[in-house]
Write a protein that holds these residues in place. Structure first.
Motif, PDB file in Angstrom:
ATOM      1  N   SER A  57       0.846  -1.193   0.000  1.00  0.00           N
ATOM      2  CA  SER A  57       0.000   0.000   0.000  1.00  0.00           C
ATOM      3  C   SER A  57       0.881   1.244   0.000  1.00  0.00           C
ATOM      4  O   SER A  57       1.983   1.227   0.541  1.00  0.00           O
ATOM      5  N   CYS A  58       0.375   2.292  -0.600  1.00  0.00           N
ATOM      6  CA  CYS A  58       1.105   3.559  -0.631  1.00  0.00           C
ATOM      7  C   CYS A  58       0.087   4.690  -0.559  1.00  0.00           C
ATOM      8  O   CYS A  58      -0.715   4.854  -1.480  1.00  0.00           O
ATOM      9  N   ALA A  59       0.140   5.445   0.523  1.00  0.00           N
ATOM     10  CA  ALA A  59      -0.751   6.582   0.703  1.00  0.00           C
ATOM     11  C   ALA A  59      -0.008   7.873   0.415  1.00  0.00           C
ATOM     12  O   ALA A  59       1.103   8.084   0.922  1.00  0.00           O
ATOM     13  N   ALA A  60      -0.618   8.721  -0.384  1.00  0.00           N
ATOM     14  CA  ALA A  60       0.007   9.983  -0.764  1.00  0.00           C
ATOM     15  C   ALA A  60      -0.727  11.168  -0.162  1.00  0.00           C
ATOM     16  O   ALA A  60      -1.959  11.164  -0.086  1.00  0.00           O
ATOM     17  N   SER A  61       0.040  12.149   0.280  1.00  0.00           N
ATOM     18  CA  SER A  61      -0.564  13.385   0.742  1.00  0.00           C
ATOM     19  C   SER A  61      -0.751  14.311  -0.457  1.00  0.00           C
ATOM     20  O   SER A  61      -0.169  14.097  -1.519  1.00  0.00           O
ATOM     21  N   GLY A  62      -1.551  15.345  -0.303  1.00  0.00           N
ATOM     22  CA  GLY A  62      -1.703  16.316  -1.377  1.00  0.00           C
ATOM     23  C   GLY A  62      -2.864  16.005  -2.290  1.00  0.00           C
ATOM     24  O   GLY A  62      -3.794  15.299  -1.930  1.00  0.00           O
ATOM     25  N   SER A  63      -2.790  16.491  -3.512  1.00  0.00           N
ATOM     26  CA  SER A  63      -3.899  16.388  -4.451  1.00  0.00           C
ATOM     27  C   SER A  63      -3.932  15.012  -5.112  1.00  0.00           C
ATOM     28  O   SER A  63      -3.024  14.204  -4.936  1.00  0.00           O
ATOM     29  N   ILE A  64      -4.985  14.776  -5.872  1.00  0.00           N
ATOM     30  CA  ILE A  64      -5.083  13.532  -6.636  1.00  0.00           C
ATOM     31  C   ILE A  64      -4.033  13.575  -7.742  1.00  0.00           C
ATOM     32  O   ILE A  64      -3.900  14.579  -8.455  1.00  0.00           O
ATOM     33  N   PHE A  65      -3.344  12.475  -7.921  1.00  0.00           N
ATOM     34  CA  PHE A  65      -2.288  12.401  -8.911  1.00  0.00           C
ATOM     35  C   PHE A  65      -2.781  11.742 -10.196  1.00  0.00           C
ATOM     36  O   PHE A  65      -3.575  10.819 -10.161  1.00  0.00           O
ATOM     37  N   ASN A  66      -2.263  12.233 -11.302  1.00  0.00           N
ATOM     38  CA  ASN A  66      -2.643  11.680 -12.590  1.00  0.00           C
ATOM     39  C   ASN A  66      -2.260  10.215 -12.678  1.00  0.00           C
ATOM     40  O   ASN A  66      -3.037   9.388 -13.157  1.00  0.00           O
ATOM     41  N   ALA A  67      -1.067   9.882 -12.232  1.00  0.00           N
ATOM     42  CA  ALA A  67      -0.595   8.504 -12.293  1.00  0.00           C
ATOM     43  C   ALA A  67       0.058   8.122 -10.972  1.00  0.00           C
ATOM     44  O   ALA A  67       0.731   8.953 -10.336  1.00  0.00           O
ATOM     45  N   MET A  68      -0.137   6.888 -10.585  1.00  0.00           N
ATOM     46  CA  MET A  68       0.529   6.320  -9.416  1.00  0.00           C
ATOM     47  C   MET A  68       0.989   4.922  -9.791  1.00  0.00           C
ATOM     48  O   MET A  68       0.443   4.307 -10.731  1.00  0.00           O
ATOM     49  N   GLY A  69       1.948   4.418  -9.062  1.00  0.00           N
ATOM     50  CA  GLY A  69       2.391   3.078  -9.394  1.00  0.00           C
ATOM     51  C   GLY A  69       3.584   2.638  -8.574  1.00  0.00           C
ATOM     52  O   GLY A  69       3.909   3.242  -7.551  1.00  0.00           O
ATOM     53  N   TRP A  70       4.220   1.593  -9.091  1.00  0.00           N
ATOM     54  CA  TRP A  70       5.312   0.951  -8.376  1.00  0.00           C
ATOM     55  C   TRP A  70       6.469   0.638  -9.324  1.00  0.00           C
ATOM     56  O   TRP A  70       6.259   0.128 -10.433  1.00  0.00           O
TER      57      TRP A  70
END
Length: 112
Positions: free
Chosen positions: A21-34
Protein backbone atom coordinates in the motif's frame (compact mmCIF):
# COMPACT_ATOMS: atom_id res chain seq x y z
CA UNK A 1 4.93 19.01 0.68
CA UNK A 2 3.96 15.71 -0.92
CA UNK A 3 4.77 12.59 1.07
CA UNK A 4 4.31 8.96 0.09
CA UNK A 5 4.07 6.31 2.79
CA UNK A 6 4.54 2.67 1.80
CA UNK A 7 3.66 -0.44 3.76
CA UNK A 8 3.20 -4.16 3.26
CA UNK A 9 6.64 -5.44 2.38
CA UNK A 10 8.22 -8.43 4.08
CA UNK A 11 9.45 -11.98 3.74
CA UNK A 12 7.32 -14.58 1.99
CA UNK A 13 7.89 -18.02 0.53
CA UNK A 14 7.73 -18.62 -3.19
CA UNK A 15 4.14 -19.00 -4.31
CA UNK A 16 2.89 -16.73 -1.55
CA UNK A 17 1.22 -13.34 -1.65
CA UNK A 18 1.80 -9.84 -0.35
CA UNK A 19 -0.13 -6.60 -0.66
CA UNK A 20 1.70 -3.29 -0.81
CA UNK A 21 0.00 0.00 0.00
CA UNK A 22 1.11 3.56 -0.63
CA UNK A 23 -0.75 6.58 0.70
CA UNK A 24 0.01 9.98 -0.76
CA UNK A 25 -0.56 13.39 0.74
CA UNK A 26 -1.70 16.32 -1.38
CA UNK A 27 -3.90 16.39 -4.45
CA UNK A 28 -5.08 13.53 -6.64
CA UNK A 29 -2.29 12.40 -8.91
CA UNK A 30 -2.64 11.68 -12.59
CA UNK A 31 -0.59 8.50 -12.29
CA UNK A 32 0.53 6.32 -9.42
CA UNK A 33 2.39 3.08 -9.39
CA UNK A 34 5.31 0.95 -8.38
CA UNK A 35 8.89 0.47 -9.47
CA UNK A 36 11.30 -2.06 -8.05
CA UNK A 37 15.04 -2.40 -7.83
CA UNK A 38 16.79 -5.68 -7.21
CA UNK A 39 20.40 -5.83 -6.01
CA UNK A 40 22.77 -5.00 -8.83
CA UNK A 41 19.96 -4.16 -11.24
CA UNK A 42 18.34 -1.02 -12.56
CA UNK A 43 15.06 0.24 -11.24
CA UNK A 44 12.20 -1.06 -13.37
CA UNK A 45 8.53 -0.27 -13.69
CA UNK A 46 6.29 -2.92 -12.16
CA UNK A 47 2.83 -1.43 -12.65
CA UNK A 48 1.11 1.91 -13.02
CA UNK A 49 -2.45 3.17 -12.84
CA UNK A 50 -3.93 6.45 -14.00
CA UNK A 51 -6.69 8.36 -12.24
CA UNK A 52 -9.04 7.06 -14.94
CA UNK A 53 -8.23 3.51 -13.88
CA UNK A 54 -6.22 2.45 -16.89
CA UNK A 55 -3.33 0.19 -15.96
CA UNK A 56 0.03 -0.91 -17.28
CA UNK A 57 2.14 -3.88 -16.17
CA UNK A 58 5.62 -5.20 -16.77
CA UNK A 59 5.46 -8.44 -18.75
CA UNK A 60 7.17 -10.29 -15.90
CA UNK A 61 4.30 -9.62 -13.48
CA UNK A 62 1.25 -9.78 -15.73
CA UNK A 63 -1.40 -12.23 -14.48
CA UNK A 64 0.31 -12.35 -11.07
CA UNK A 65 0.17 -8.74 -9.83
CA UNK A 66 -2.81 -6.41 -9.69
CA UNK A 67 -2.60 -2.67 -9.19
CA UNK A 68 -5.52 -0.65 -7.91
CA UNK A 69 -6.13 2.75 -6.40
CA UNK A 70 -8.60 4.50 -4.13
CA UNK A 71 -8.78 8.13 -5.23
CA UNK A 72 -10.78 9.10 -2.14
CA UNK A 73 -7.87 7.95 0.01
CA UNK A 74 -5.16 8.93 -2.51
CA UNK A 75 -3.80 5.42 -2.07
CA UNK A 76 -2.41 2.89 -4.51
CA UNK A 77 -2.20 -0.84 -3.88
CA UNK A 78 -0.23 -3.68 -5.40
CA UNK A 79 -1.56 -7.17 -4.84
CA UNK A 80 1.23 -9.64 -5.57
CA UNK A 81 0.35 -13.30 -5.99
CA UNK A 82 2.38 -16.34 -7.00
CA UNK A 83 5.54 -14.59 -5.90
CA UNK A 84 8.87 -15.83 -7.22
CA UNK A 85 12.38 -15.41 -5.84
CA UNK A 86 13.13 -13.09 -8.77
CA UNK A 87 10.49 -10.70 -7.43
CA UNK A 88 12.81 -9.96 -4.52
CA UNK A 89 13.55 -6.23 -4.59
CA UNK A 90 12.94 -2.91 -2.94
CA UNK A 91 9.59 -1.67 -4.20
CA UNK A 92 9.15 2.07 -4.62
CA UNK A 93 5.84 3.83 -4.86
CA UNK A 94 5.54 6.89 -7.07
CA UNK A 95 2.93 9.52 -7.80
CA UNK A 96 3.05 12.01 -10.63
CA UNK A 97 1.37 15.12 -11.91
CA UNK A 98 3.67 17.78 -13.29
CA UNK A 99 6.53 16.12 -11.42
CA UNK A 100 7.23 12.73 -9.94
CA UNK A 101 7.27 12.00 -6.22
CA UNK A 102 8.82 8.89 -4.69
CA UNK A 103 8.37 6.86 -1.57
CA UNK A 104 11.31 5.58 0.44
CA UNK A 105 10.78 1.98 -0.62
CA UNK A 106 9.71 -1.23 1.04
CA UNK A 107 11.67 -4.49 0.86
CA UNK A 108 10.05 -7.60 -0.53
CA UNK A 109 11.98 -10.84 -0.08
CA UNK A 110 10.77 -14.07 -1.65
CA UNK A 111 12.48 -17.21 -0.43
CA UNK A 112 12.72 -20.35 -2.54
Amino acid sequence: QVQLGESGGGLVQAGGSLRLSCAASGSIFNAMGWYRQAPGKQRELVASIRATGSTNYADSVKARFTISRDNAKNTVYLQMNSLKPEDTAVYYCYASNARVYWGKGTLVTVSS
